[in-house]
Design a protein around this motif. Sequence first.
Motif, short mmCIF file in Angstrom:
data_model
loop_
_atom_site.label_atom_id
_atom_site.label_comp_id
_atom_site.label_asym_id
_atom_site.label_seq_id
_atom_site.Cartn_x
_atom_site.Cartn_y
_atom_site.Cartn_z
N PHE A 198 0.83 -1.20 0.00
CA PHE A 198 0.00 0.00 0.00
C PHE A 198 0.87 1.26 0.00
CE2 PHE A 198 -1.95 3.43 2.49
CZ PHE A 198 -3.07 3.68 1.70
N TRP A 199 1.88 1.31 0.91
CA TRP A 199 2.69 2.53 1.01
C TRP A 199 3.60 2.71 -0.20
CZ3 TRP A 199 0.88 6.15 3.68
CH2 TRP A 199 0.20 5.91 4.87
N ARG A 200 4.05 1.61 -0.80
CA ARG A 200 4.83 1.75 -2.04
C ARG A 200 3.95 2.33 -3.15
NH1 ARG A 200 8.97 -1.94 -5.38
NH2 ARG A 200 10.38 -0.90 -3.96
N SER A 201 2.72 1.85 -3.27
CA SER A 201 1.79 2.37 -4.27
C SER A 201 1.48 3.84 -4.02
CB SER A 201 0.50 1.55 -4.26
OG SER A 201 -0.46 2.09 -5.12
N GLN A 202 1.25 4.18 -2.74
CA GLN A 202 0.95 5.57 -2.38
C GLN A 202 2.11 6.50 -2.73
OE1 GLN A 202 -2.45 5.78 -2.02
NE2 GLN A 202 -2.10 7.12 -0.28
N ALA A 203 3.33 6.09 -2.40
CA ALA A 203 4.50 6.94 -2.67
C ALA A 203 4.69 7.17 -4.17
CB ALA A 203 5.75 6.30 -2.07
N LEU A 204 4.51 6.11 -4.96
CA LEU A 204 4.63 6.26 -6.41
C LEU A 204 3.59 7.21 -6.97
CD1 LEU A 204 5.30 2.55 -7.46
CD2 LEU A 204 6.89 4.45 -7.69
N ARG A 205 2.37 7.04 -6.51
CA ARG A 205 1.27 7.86 -7.03
C ARG A 205 1.43 9.32 -6.61
NH1 ARG A 205 -1.18 9.15 -11.08
NH2 ARG A 205 -3.22 10.10 -10.80
N LEU A 206 1.78 9.56 -5.36
CA LEU A 206 1.92 10.94 -4.87
C LEU A 206 3.08 11.65 -5.57
CD1 LEU A 206 1.26 10.33 -1.08
CD2 LEU A 206 -0.14 11.72 -2.63
N ALA A 207 4.16 10.91 -5.88
CA ALA A 207 5.28 11.50 -6.61
C ALA A 207 4.84 11.95 -8.00
CB ALA A 207 6.44 10.51 -6.70
N GLN A 208 4.00 11.15 -8.64
CA GLN A 208 3.47 11.52 -9.96
C GLN A 208 2.59 12.77 -9.86
OE1 GLN A 208 1.38 7.95 -11.07
NE2 GLN A 208 3.15 7.09 -12.14
N GLU A 252 3.52 17.56 -1.22
CA GLU A 252 4.86 17.35 -0.67
C GLU A 252 4.78 16.77 0.74
OE1 GLU A 252 6.87 21.04 -0.83
OE2 GLU A 252 7.42 20.87 -2.95
N GLU A 253 3.87 17.30 1.53
CA GLU A 253 3.73 16.80 2.90
C GLU A 253 3.21 15.36 2.92
OE1 GLU A 253 1.40 17.96 7.07
OE2 GLU A 253 1.32 19.31 5.33
N ARG A 254 2.24 15.06 2.05
CA ARG A 254 1.69 13.70 1.99
C ARG A 254 2.75 12.72 1.47
NH1 ARG A 254 -3.63 13.72 -1.42
NH2 ARG A 254 -3.43 11.49 -0.96
N LEU A 255 3.55 13.15 0.50
CA LEU A 255 4.60 12.29 -0.04
C LEU A 255 5.66 12.00 1.03
CD1 LEU A 255 5.95 10.77 -2.35
CD2 LEU A 255 6.94 12.95 -3.12
N HIS A 256 6.01 13.04 1.81
CA HIS A 256 6.98 12.84 2.89
C HIS A 256 6.47 11.81 3.88
CE1 HIS A 256 10.00 13.80 5.93
NE2 HIS A 256 9.01 13.89 6.81
N ASP A 257 5.20 11.90 4.26
CA ASP A 257 4.62 10.94 5.21
C ASP A 257 4.59 9.54 4.61
OD1 ASP A 257 4.25 12.97 7.02
OD2 ASP A 257 2.13 13.28 6.51
N ALA A 258 4.22 9.44 3.33
CA ALA A 258 4.13 8.12 2.69
C ALA A 258 5.51 7.47 2.62
CB ALA A 258 3.54 8.25 1.29
N ARG A 259 6.54 8.25 2.28
CA ARG A 259 7.89 7.69 2.21
C ARG A 259 8.40 7.27 3.59
NH1 ARG A 259 10.43 11.91 -2.30
NH2 ARG A 259 9.77 10.68 -4.14
#
Length: 325
Positions: free
Chosen positions: A7-17, A33-40
């Motif tokens: 789930f978190w790998r999918s989230q990080a990829l999607r948020l980066a896009q 940016e904040e959501r991507l930081h949390d996901a990573r």
Amino acid sequence: MTTDLLFWRSQALRLAQLLEEAKDDPILAPQLEERLHDARHQLSECERQPDSLLPRELPPLPRVALFLRGSSVDGSTGIRPSLAGEALLQYEKLFEEQALHDERVIAQQQGRQRRLRGSPRPELLFTGTPRGSFGLEFVPRAGDAPDAMVSHGQSLHRVAEVLSQLSLASDDLDQATKGIPPRVLQNAKAFFSVLAKHDTELRLAFDNRDAVLIPRDRIALAASLLERELRQATIQQRGVFRGLTRETMVFDFRADDGAVISGELDDTLTEDDFDRLDGFTNKECEASLERTEIHQLSRLIRTNWVLLDLHPSGATEKPDPTSNV
């Protein structure tokens, strides 16, 4: 590989896009940016071994995006709910059947009779709408089975190959359907029918291979050919079960009229089911069968059979044998 990790790998990829697309937006970019930081951060925590500070090596998360273009799609803005809903449903069914078949093939190659007991049924997660002609992005959902995730990534590619193969058919459906499992063929027919009804072009895009483009005229021709020449039904047939071969998953059944029916076992059957079916060997019973007929110019060319189950004689009601699956 746990569900949280996927789930978190999918989230990080999607948020980066999304962040790349919105990098000039003064309001949306900081939020992403904040959501991507949390996901990573969450992904990093999931990757750490309990006894090591080194992250685990993970295979790339398989992904596919369906880009649709046609009268029911307004550029990259939106899509008619009827097309999106039906396309989502039929594509996932198509993937599920292909993934089940691939799991069975891999199990045989590894010396097992079937996919592991208790394995979850293959599923897809809808993860977003990429830019371009309206797109629908998916990743397989494989629970705690990293081997299944790799297999399901290959199944996504195989689905694209099946659709491309069928779209190139002219009038020879027999040749065009060679190597395609009956259940996959059934769902490919339904998927093409949805796209043809909405006069839609399809592009299947991957992150690790070339995209597959199927123009709307080829979709319309394939849908028409499959509707006309592919006939499928689930029937009940009484007779004597002659047994199954576990190495090849082939069965034989002699019907009451003397006809001998041979074919493959349904991909969803387990080893426990095989033990139960063995108990019917050389006994009168009633078989639930899926029949797939390939026609050409109204002439029957080929019939494939799939055994769904066996029952004691008279244990089930007999449906109309002409009903379509």
